[in-house]
Design a protein around this motif. Structure first.
Motif, PDB file in Angstrom:
ATOM      1  N   ALA A  64      42.928  80.439 -93.369  1.00 53.43           N
ATOM      2  CA  ALA A  64      43.526  79.401 -94.210  1.00 53.43           C
ATOM      3  C   ALA A  64      42.600  78.190 -94.304  1.00 53.43           C
ATOM      4  CB  ALA A  64      44.870  78.986 -93.623  1.00 53.43           C
ATOM      5  N   PRO A  65      42.672  77.456 -95.414  1.00 56.76           N
ATOM      6  CA  PRO A  65      41.857  76.251 -95.555  1.00 56.76           C
ATOM      7  C   PRO A  65      42.208  75.215 -94.485  1.00 56.76           C
ATOM      8  CG  PRO A  65      42.801  76.874 -97.657  1.00 56.76           C
ATOM      9  CD  PRO A  65      43.440  77.735 -96.620  1.00 56.76           C
ATOM     10  N   LEU A  66      41.268  74.334 -94.210  1.00 55.74           N
ATOM     11  CA  LEU A  66      41.459  73.270 -93.239  1.00 55.74           C
ATOM     12  C   LEU A  66      41.196  71.942 -93.927  1.00 55.74           C
ATOM     13  CD1 LEU A  66      41.650  72.200 -90.232  1.00 55.74           C
ATOM     14  CD2 LEU A  66      39.165  72.399 -90.223  1.00 55.74           C
ATOM     15  N   VAL A  67      42.151  71.011 -93.819  1.00 59.30           N
ATOM     16  CA  VAL A  67      41.945  69.671 -94.336  1.00 59.30           C
ATOM     17  C   VAL A  67      41.319  68.859 -93.203  1.00 59.30           C
ATOM     18  CG1 VAL A  67      43.005  67.600 -95.304  1.00 59.30           C
ATOM     19  CG2 VAL A  67      43.908  69.855 -95.900  1.00 59.30           C
ATOM     20  N   MET A  68      40.088  68.447 -93.398  1.00 60.19           N
ATOM     21  CA  MET A  68      39.361  67.696 -92.375  1.00 60.19           C
ATOM     22  C   MET A  68      39.471  66.217 -92.694  1.00 60.19           C
ATOM     23  SD  MET A  68      35.461  68.272 -91.184  1.00 60.19           S
ATOM     24  CE  MET A  68      34.663  67.155 -90.056  1.00 60.19           C
ATOM     25  N   ARG A  69      40.133  65.473 -91.799  1.00 61.52           N
ATOM     26  CA  ARG A  69      40.366  64.042 -92.007  1.00 61.52           C
ATOM     27  C   ARG A  69      39.599  63.161 -91.028  1.00 61.52           C
ATOM     28  NH1 ARG A  69      45.761  66.292 -92.545  1.00 61.52           N
ATOM     29  NH2 ARG A  69      46.432  66.010 -94.688  1.00 61.52           N
ATOM     30  N   THR A  70      39.208  63.738 -89.890  1.00 58.70           N
ATOM     31  CA  THR A  70      38.557  62.969 -88.834  1.00 58.70           C
ATOM     32  C   THR A  70      37.272  63.680 -88.413  1.00 58.70           C
ATOM     33  OG1 THR A  70      39.812  64.165 -87.141  1.00 58.70           O
ATOM     34  CG2 THR A  70      40.770  62.106 -87.955  1.00 58.70           C
ATOM     35  N   PRO A  71      36.413  62.992 -87.667  1.00 57.96           N
ATOM     36  CA  PRO A  71      35.201  63.658 -87.168  1.00 57.96           C
ATOM     37  C   PRO A  71      35.575  64.885 -86.344  1.00 57.96           C
ATOM     38  CG  PRO A  71      35.040  61.306 -86.828  1.00 57.96           C
ATOM     39  CD  PRO A  71      36.443  61.582 -87.285  1.00 57.96           C
ATOM     40  N   ARG A  72      34.742  65.893 -86.404  1.00 59.71           N
ATOM     41  CA  ARG A  72      35.019  67.167 -85.744  1.00 59.71           C
ATOM     42  C   ARG A  72      33.713  67.782 -85.262  1.00 59.71           C
ATOM     43  NH1 ARG A  72      39.740  70.467 -86.840  1.00 59.71           N
ATOM     44  NH2 ARG A  72      39.374  72.486 -85.912  1.00 59.71           N
ATOM     45  N   THR A  73      33.789  68.541 -84.191  1.00 59.66           N
ATOM     46  CA  THR A  73      32.613  69.253 -83.699  1.00 59.66           C
ATOM     47  C   THR A  73      32.357  70.458 -84.581  1.00 59.66           C
ATOM     48  OG1 THR A  73      33.067  68.549 -81.439  1.00 59.66           O
ATOM     49  CG2 THR A  73      31.617  70.450 -81.727  1.00 59.66           C
ATOM     50  N   VAL A  74      31.133  70.545 -85.079  1.00 59.34           N
ATOM     51  CA  VAL A  74      30.724  71.697 -85.888  1.00 59.34           C
ATOM     52  C   VAL A  74      29.405  72.209 -85.328  1.00 59.34           C
ATOM     53  CG1 VAL A  74      31.855  70.848 -87.975  1.00 59.34           C
ATOM     54  CG2 VAL A  74      29.467  70.346 -87.624  1.00 59.34           C
ATOM     55  N   TYR A  75      29.097  73.438 -85.652  1.00 58.86           N
ATOM     56  CA  TYR A  75      27.838  74.056 -85.250  1.00 58.86           C
ATOM     57  C   TYR A  75      27.067  74.373 -86.512  1.00 58.86           C
ATOM     58  CZ  TYR A  75      29.783  74.339 -80.613  1.00 58.86           C
ATOM     59  OH  TYR A  75      30.322  73.994 -79.395  1.00 58.86           O
ATOM     60  N   ARG A  76      25.888  73.770 -86.636  1.00 59.23           N
ATOM     61  CA  ARG A  76      25.063  73.936 -87.830  1.00 59.23           C
ATOM     62  C   ARG A  76      23.906  74.854 -87.518  1.00 59.23           C
ATOM     63  NH1 ARG A  76      24.191  68.777 -91.037  1.00 59.23           N
ATOM     64  NH2 ARG A  76      26.265  69.431 -91.632  1.00 59.23           N
ATOM     65  N   PRO A  77      23.652  75.832 -88.392  1.00 60.98           N
ATOM     66  CA  PRO A  77      22.485  76.707 -88.187  1.00 60.98           C
ATOM     67  C   PRO A  77      21.205  75.888 -88.120  1.00 60.98           C
ATOM     68  CG  PRO A  77      23.913  77.611 -89.872  1.00 60.98           C
ATOM     69  CD  PRO A  77      24.435  76.231 -89.555  1.00 60.98           C
ATOM     70  N   ILE A  78      20.347  76.256 -87.189  1.00 66.07           N
ATOM     71  CA  ILE A  78      19.063  75.588 -87.022  1.00 66.07           C
ATOM     72  C   ILE A  78      18.099  76.162 -88.051  1.00 66.07           C
ATOM     73  CG2 ILE A  78      17.112  75.208 -85.480  1.00 66.07           C
ATOM     74  CD1 ILE A  78      19.128  75.599 -83.150  1.00 66.07           C
ATOM     75  N   THR A  79      17.461  75.280 -88.796  1.00 62.15           N
ATOM     76  CA  THR A  79      16.485  75.742 -89.780  1.00 62.15           C
ATOM     77  C   THR A  79      15.098  75.350 -89.297  1.00 62.15           C
ATOM     78  OG1 THR A  79      16.738  73.697 -91.026  1.00 62.15           O
ATOM     79  CG2 THR A  79      18.082  75.549 -91.721  1.00 62.15           C
ATOM     80  N   TRP A  80      14.166  76.250 -89.459  1.00 59.71           N
ATOM     81  CA  TRP A  80      12.780  76.015 -89.051  1.00 59.71           C
ATOM     82  C   TRP A  80      11.940  75.867 -90.299  1.00 59.71           C
ATOM     83  CZ3 TRP A  80      12.441  75.179 -84.032  1.00 59.71           C
ATOM     84  CH2 TRP A  80      13.430  75.714 -83.222  1.00 59.71           C
ATOM     85  N   HIS A  81      11.177  74.831 -90.332  1.00 57.85           N
ATOM     86  CA  HIS A  81      10.325  74.564 -91.512  1.00 57.85           C
ATOM     87  C   HIS A  81       8.898  74.875 -91.194  1.00 57.85           C
ATOM     88  CE1 HIS A  81      13.515  72.667 -93.793  1.00 57.85           C
ATOM     89  NE2 HIS A  81      13.887  72.103 -92.660  1.00 57.85           N
TER      90      HIS A  81
END
Length: 81
Positions: A64-81
């Motif tokens: 189900a969708p999530l309504v994000m209203r406040t800061p939250r911990t997320v995990y972002r894929p690491i990109t290598w340049h």
């Protein structure tokens, strides 16, 4: 015989491989980030603005969708340049 319940909170599963943990505001979340929902990490597939940039509706595949209203911990894929 029954198993005694522990007062400890269940631990979080390990984060997705190749990601970095960060606390993000709703306007800083990106498609492709992972969010912990109901004990498993869900990848943000799409998102919508909810009136202002202070709110985001995060869309996932199979969740189900999530309504994000406040800061939250997320995990972002690491990109290598």
């Amino acid at each position: 015989m029954y198993k005694r319940r522990s007062k400890e909170q269940p631990s979080e599963p390990p984060p997705p491989v190749g990601t970095a943990k960060a606390t993000r505001l709703p306007m800083d979340v990106r498609i492709g980030d992972f969010v912990l929902l109901n004990g498993s990490y869900q990848r943000v597939r799409d998102m919508r603005a909810a009136g202002t940039s202070a709110y985001r509706i995060l869309l996932f595949a199979g969740h189900a969708p999530l309504v994000m209203r406040t800061p939250r911990t997320v995990y972002r894929p690491i990109t290598w340049h």
